[in-house]
Design a protein around this motif. Structure first.
Motif, PDB file in Angstrom:
ATOM      1  N   GLY A   1      31.039 -26.894 -15.660  1.00 26.78           N
ATOM      2  CA  GLY A   1      30.536 -28.271 -15.718  1.00 26.78           C
ATOM      3  C   GLY A   1      29.394 -28.458 -16.710  1.00 26.78           C
ATOM      4  N   THR A   2      28.994 -27.368 -17.399  1.00 24.97           N
ATOM      5  CA  THR A   2      27.941 -27.483 -18.421  1.00 24.97           C
ATOM      6  C   THR A   2      28.345 -28.512 -19.468  1.00 24.97           C
ATOM      7  OG1 THR A   2      27.171 -25.215 -18.124  1.00 24.97           O
ATOM      8  CG2 THR A   2      26.757 -26.191 -20.279  1.00 24.97           C
ATOM      9  N   ARG A   3      27.393 -29.365 -19.827  1.00 20.51           N
ATOM     10  CA  ARG A   3      27.680 -30.374 -20.861  1.00 20.51           C
ATOM     11  C   ARG A   3      27.222 -29.807 -22.210  1.00 20.51           C
ATOM     12  NH1 ARG A   3      23.875 -34.670 -18.813  1.00 20.51           N
ATOM     13  NH2 ARG A   3      22.740 -32.730 -18.518  1.00 20.51           N
TER      14      ARG A   3
ATOM     15  N   ALA B   1      35.409 -25.933 -27.456  1.00 16.65           N
ATOM     16  CA  ALA B   1      36.351 -25.927 -26.333  1.00 16.65           C
ATOM     17  C   ALA B   1      37.089 -24.591 -26.256  1.00 16.65           C
ATOM     18  CB  ALA B   1      37.333 -27.084 -26.470  1.00 16.65           C
TER      19      ALA B   1
ATOM     20  N   PRO C   1      34.880 -23.901 -17.487  1.00 18.26           N
ATOM     21  CA  PRO C   1      35.208 -25.301 -17.782  1.00 18.26           C
ATOM     22  C   PRO C   1      33.936 -26.081 -18.130  1.00 18.26           C
ATOM     23  CG  PRO C   1      35.578 -24.793 -15.442  1.00 18.26           C
ATOM     24  CD  PRO C   1      34.980 -23.567 -16.058  1.00 18.26           C
ATOM     25  N   ILE C   2      33.931 -26.689 -19.299  1.00 20.65           N
ATOM     26  CA  ILE C   2      32.748 -27.429 -19.739  1.00 20.65           C
ATOM     27  C   ILE C   2      33.133 -28.868 -20.085  1.00 20.65           C
ATOM     28  CG2 ILE C   2      31.459 -25.449 -20.684  1.00 20.65           C
ATOM     29  CD1 ILE C   2      32.570 -26.664 -23.501  1.00 20.65           C
ATOM     30  N   THR C   3      32.108 -29.686 -20.267  1.00 23.69           N
ATOM     31  CA  THR C   3      32.355 -31.046 -20.753  1.00 23.69           C
ATOM     32  C   THR C   3      31.756 -31.128 -22.144  1.00 23.69           C
ATOM     33  OG1 THR C   3      31.968 -31.813 -18.509  1.00 23.69           O
ATOM     34  CG2 THR C   3      32.009 -33.493 -20.236  1.00 23.69           C
ATOM     35  N   ILE C   4      32.551 -31.634 -23.086  1.00 26.67           N
ATOM     36  CA  ILE C   4      32.052 -31.744 -24.461  1.00 26.67           C
ATOM     37  C   ILE C   4      31.453 -33.132 -24.673  1.00 26.67           C
ATOM     38  CG2 ILE C   4      32.744 -31.775 -26.908  1.00 26.67           C
ATOM     39  CD1 ILE C   4      33.435 -29.082 -26.201  1.00 26.67           C
ATOM     40  N   ALA C   5      30.242 -33.144 -25.236  1.00 23.43           N
ATOM     41  CA  ALA C   5      29.656 -34.414 -25.668  1.00 23.43           C
ATOM     42  C   ALA C   5      29.723 -34.425 -27.189  1.00 23.43           C
ATOM     43  CB  ALA C   5      28.210 -34.500 -25.181  1.00 23.43           C
TER      44      ALA C   5
END
Ligand code: AMP
Length: 305
Positions: free
Chosen positions: A129-131, A141, A150-154
Motif C-alpha cells: 500500500g506504499t504510495r 511498478a 503491492p504499491i500505489t503509483i502517484a
C-alpha cells in the motif's frame, strides 16, 4: 556549430526513400553530447534555421530532435531508424527497440528513496500500500512487482522529490547521479531500480533489412570508434635501440609498438603506440627512465582496432 541550409543527402536510404533518420534528444542532459558524438563520427549537422527540429547530417542521414523520453517511441514506430536516449527512457517506454551501443555518458541511476526520518532501510521493507511518486510508473511498478509488494503509483512529471514532504507519497522512484539532490531534499536512497546511461538504439525492422542493417552497423562502428578513441592517446617517443625489449613492455600498444627508423647514427628509433589515456602519466615516467626523448602525446579522433 554551423547553421546553414540543409543539404539534400545524396543517397536515399530510409524506408520511404528518405535519408536514414536519427532521433536525437532536443534538449536536456543528453542533447549536447549526443549531437557532438555524431559530429565527431563524421555526421555534421546542418540546420535550416536556428532551433530547427530537423537537420541534415549529410551523406544520406538526417537528424530529428525530440525529447529524450520520446526517442524510443519514434524509433520503435520507424519514424527514425536509429536514436540516442537514456536506458531509463528505453525501459520506461516498454517499446521494442534494439540497443546497439552503450555510449558511456549520461550515467545515472533510477532509485527508490524515502524520507530521511523513515525507519525503512531497504525497498523490500516498504509495506503493502506504499504510495510511490514517480515519472517512471512502468519501471516502478515492475520493480515492486518483482519484490512482491503491492504499491500505489502517484504519477508526477517533475519535482518528484517534494512529494513525500507534501504527504502525497511515502517514497519516490527518481533519477539521481550524485545523490546530492535527494540529500538536499531530505531523502535517502533505499534501492536501485536500474542503472542508466545514453544508448544508441535502432528500429528492429530496419535491422532485418540487409541494406539498412549495413548502414546502421557502419554508423554504430563510426560512433563506437569515437568513444573508444576518447579513452586512448597516441604516444610517440625516441628511444635507445638497445632498450626496445623494455620499451615494448611499457607500451605494448594494440599489437606491439610501431618502430620507425630515426636517421641518426643508428642508436635511436622512434616508438609509436596507442596507450590508455588514464596511464599516460605513468607511461611517460617509465619511458623517461629508459632514456626516451622527444615524447609526444596526441589525441585520437577515431580508433577501429
Ligand atoms: P532531460 O530530462 O531531457 O534532461 O534528460 C534526462 C535524461 O538524462 C534521463 O532520462 C537520463 O537518461 C539522463 N540523466 C543523466 N543524469 C541524470 C540525472 N542526474 N538526473 C536526471 N536525468 C539524468
Amino acid at each position: 556549430m554551423t547553421r546553414k541550409r540543409p543539404q539534400a543527402g545524396p543517397v536515399q536510404k530510409g524506408p520511404t526513400n528518405r535519408p536514414m533518420r536519427v532521433a536525437l534528444p532536443s534538449k536536456g542532459r543528453l542533447s549536447e553530447r549526443a549531437l557532438q558524438l555524431f559530429e565527431q563520427a563524421g555526421l555534421r549537422p546542418a540546420f535550416a534555421a536556428d532551433r530547427a527540429l530537423v537537420a541534415s547530417l549529410g551523406e544520406g542521414f538526417e537528424a530529428i530532435f525530440v525529447r529524450a523520453q520520446d526517442v524510443p517511441e519514434y524509433v520503435a514506430d520507424g519514424a527514425a531508424e536509429v536514436g540516442v536516449t537514456g536506458a531509463d527512457c528505453v525501459a520506461e517506454s516498454a517499446r521494442e527497440v534494439e540497443e546497439l551501443l552503450d555510449l558511456g555518458f549520461g550515467q545515472c541511476r533510477l532509485v527508490v528513496a524515502t524520507r530521511d526520518e523513515s525507519d525503512v532501510q531497504a525497498a523490500d521493507e516498504l509495506p503493502a500500500g506504499t504510495r510511490v511518486a514517480t515519472s517512471f510508473p512502468r519501471c516502478a511498478a515492475r520493480y515492486f512487482e518483482v519484490l512482491g509488494i503491492p504499491i500505489t503509483i502517484a504519477p508526477v512529471s517533475g519535482a518528484t522529490e517534494i512529494a513525500p514532504h507534501l504527504g502525497v507519497a511515502d517514497a519516490i522512484v527518481d533519477l539521481t547521479s550524485t545523490g546530492s539532490t535527494l540529500r538536499v531534499n531530505g531523502l535517502r536512497e533505499i534501492g536501485t531500480v536500474l542503472e542508466s546511461s545514453a544508448r544508441l538504439i535502432a528500429n528492429p525492422a530496419a535491422l532485418s533489412d540487409a541494406g539498412q542493417r549495413r548502414i546502421v552497423s557502419d554508423l554504430a562502428t563510426a560512433v563506437e570508434s569515437v568513444i573508444r578513441a576518447e579513452q586512448k592517446r597516441y604516444l610517440m617517443a625516441n628511444v635507445p635501440r638497445d632498450k626496445l625489449a623494455q620499451v615494448r613492455e611499457v607500451i605494448p600498444g594494440l599489437s606491439g609498438p610501431t618502430i620507425v627508423e630515426v636517421l641518426d647514427s643508428g642508436g635511436w628509433v622512434a616508438a609509436h603506440a596507442v596507450v590508455d589515456a588514464s596511464q599516460v602519466y605513468q607511461t611517460i615516467a617509465k619511458l623517461k627512465a629508459l632514456g626516451a626523448e622527444g615524447i609526444l602525446v596526441t589525441r585520437i579522433e577515431r580508433l577501429m582496432p
